[in-house]
Enzyme design. Structure first.
Site, PDB file in Angstrom:
ATOM      1  N   CYS A 111      -0.138   9.509  -0.153  1.00 35.88           N
ATOM      2  CA  CYS A 111       0.536   8.252  -0.488  1.00 35.88           C
ATOM      3  C   CYS A 111      -0.064   7.512  -1.684  1.00 35.88           C
ATOM      4  O   CYS A 111       0.618   7.225  -2.667  1.00 35.88           O
ATOM      5  CB  CYS A 111       0.517   7.320   0.726  1.00 35.88           C
ATOM      6  N   HIS A 152      -0.597   1.485  -2.305  1.00 41.03           N
ATOM      7  CA  HIS A 152      -0.956   2.213  -1.083  1.00 41.03           C
ATOM      8  C   HIS A 152      -1.065   1.307   0.127  1.00 41.03           C
ATOM      9  O   HIS A 152      -0.653   1.661   1.234  1.00 41.03           O
ATOM     10  CB  HIS A 152      -2.287   2.960  -1.261  1.00 41.03           C
TER      11      HIS A 152
END
Length: 497
Positions: free
Chosen positions: A76, A135
């Site tokens: 991610c 993130h």
């Protein structure tokens, strides 16, 4: 006199009309950017799937869907960092989920913008972030079980940073939420990796994020500045939780399991994944890994859970797009839907994303340009996440602040040019992979053999057999292309650089 007044009125009217038209033409487009966590390149309008994504399909009816979009890193934080900067990784630190937390948040502002959002902000855009765009689940820097901090992950990108954690109280609790208000951390991982909650859409965090987005759109409608609104939806990231009504869309018995559920031939297990992220949900019915293949029943259940979670996010996208239209904003708003990476749903005997295979790197990308009539075009050219930065600033009429690795997709979207060098690079597990229109070539910088993998997508689109040893000439021809993507990340096979 009446004739003179009439003449002057007509002149004034015509000038006003021209000025209005000019003002309309000069106004920069708004941008609605929707990031969806772990959204594979598997949507209803792609065909050959049972997944139900009617709202994304409706968006695609007047947009371009990129079937061969690939992220730079199959995790991610690093994937989002590459997309936001338009740059491929150059250091191993840039492969970490924590790259933005560790380096972006503590960096002093300078001439080079931290992200394209920062660049838009410097060029007159009002920027709003809701949910997971970088993130962090809510944009702030703190650990999973800590209290929310005031330190932003991206300190210069946002005019406004919003999140509603609801009964879960923090962004990270909300990210791993269950319907009763608990989360993976609070339950010490003694949870299942899925849940069909007896709740409505507001019973999970993405519903709350969507409500914030709807309210913010109503506010943004009346301001003079163009806006960038980033909305980050959690699902279908683990745990695969969603309201039961989305589970009820599917007949689990008819959901097909992966067509390639076994490990690929002629590869090292170092290239694969033991599915640790998936199996840390301790109450899972089974714990498939590289030694144990999931039963057909459990594979169907998990795929059902993923599909339901994706349908839940699709419903939230529909609410946002409906509000955009109701507010008459869609006529001057670019819409982008982006999946931050793919996810193995049993393919290659893997349940997760941290690999350099197609399933982990290929994700959804839909781009709609206002005023351009499209008829559900599926674009098969090879494109990358780093292409989003130059695409958006070209559409916004803004110059690039530095030399980007990505290339604008505008000529491709407008069908005035096709990319000459259709390649996409990926980085992870001490490896580099390059995908062109036929092959995926991967080189690993490690000791475990084989370090070269070649997959022929014309004959083996599921990447079941590494054919590098049988095709040395093809490997030799493709290796210079792969080396073009070696940005200094790895210097030699045994390097720890």
């Amino acid at each position: 006199m009446p004739r003179i007044f009439t003449f002057l009125f007509l002149i004034t009217f015509c000038i006003s009309e021209n000025l209005l038209a000019q003002d309309s033409e000069d106004k920069k487009p708004n941008i609605l950017f929707i990031a969806i966590d772990d959204l594979r390149s598997e949507l209803g309008h792609y065909g050959n799937t049972q997944i139900q994504t009617p709202n994304l399909d409706q968006l695609a009816a007047s947009a371009v869907s990129f079937t061969n979009h690939f992220v730079q890193v199959p995790t991610c934080g690093a994937s989002r960092a590459a997309m936001l900067t338009g740059m491929r990784p150059r250091r191993t630190a840039e492969l970490s989920n924590l790259i933005m937390q560790n380096e972006f948040s503590g960096r002093a502002e300078n001439e080079i913008p931290e992200t394209f959002i920062h660049h838009l902000r410097r060029n007159g855009y009002h920027t709003v972030g809701i949910g997971k765009i970088s993130h962090s689940a809510d944009g702030y820097v703190y650990e999973y079980e800590e209290e929310v901090s005031t330190k932003r992950e991206l300190p210069y990108s946002w005019d406004e940073l919003l999140f509603d954690a609801g009964k879960w109280e923090t962004g990270w609790n909300a990210f791993f939420a269950y319907a009763d208000g608990e989360n993976r951390q609070s339950m010490n991982k003694q949870v299942k990796p899925y849940e069909a909650g007896e709740v409505d859409d507001l019973g999970y965090p993405d519903g709350l994020t969507t409500q914030l987005a709807l309210g913010k759109l109503r506010e943004l409608k009346d301001q003079d500045k163009p806006f960038f609104l980033g909305v980050g939806l959690f699902k279908p990231h683990l745990p695969f939780t969603s309201p039961k009504k989305y589970w009820d869309l599917y007949n689990e018995n008819t959901i097909p399991i992966a067509a390639n559920p076994n490990k690929p031939q002629h590869v090292s297990e170092s290239s694969l994944l033991p599915s640790g992220e998936f199996n840390q949900y301790a109450l899972g019915d089974e714990h498939p890994d590289l030694e144990t293949v999931a039963s057909e029943a459990y594979a169907k259940k998990i795929k059902h859970a993923y599909y339901a979670a994706a349908s839940y996010s699709d419903a939230q996208v529909g609410l946002i797009l409906d509000e955009l239209k109701a507010l008459d904003l869609e006529k001057n708003t670019i819409v982008i839907v982006w999946g931050d990476h793919g996810w193995h749903l049993g393919e290659q005997q893997i349940w997760g994303k941290h690999t350099l295979f197609e399933n982990a790197l290929n994700s959804a990308l839909i781009i709609k340009i206002p005023g351009k009539e499209e008829k559900a075009r599926l674009e098969n050219s090879i494109v990358e996440s780093v292409d989003i930065y130059p695409t958006l600033i070209e559409l916004a009429g803004i110059e690039s602040p530095y030399d980007l690795d990505g290339e604008s997709l505008v000529p491709l979207i407008e069908q005035v040019a096709t990319p000459i060098n259709q390649t996409a690079y990926g980085y992870f597990k001490r490896g580099i992979t390059v995908r062109n229109d036929r092959y995926r070539l991967t080189r690993y910088f490690r000791n475990q053999e084989p370090i070269i993998e070649l997959y022929d997508h014309e004959n083996d689109p599921l990447e079941t057999i590494n054919v590098a040893a049988q095709n040395p000439d093809i490997v030799q021809n493709l290796m210079p292309l792969l080396e073009k993507g070696n940005t200094g990340l790895y210097e030699n096979q045994n390097s720890d650089h």
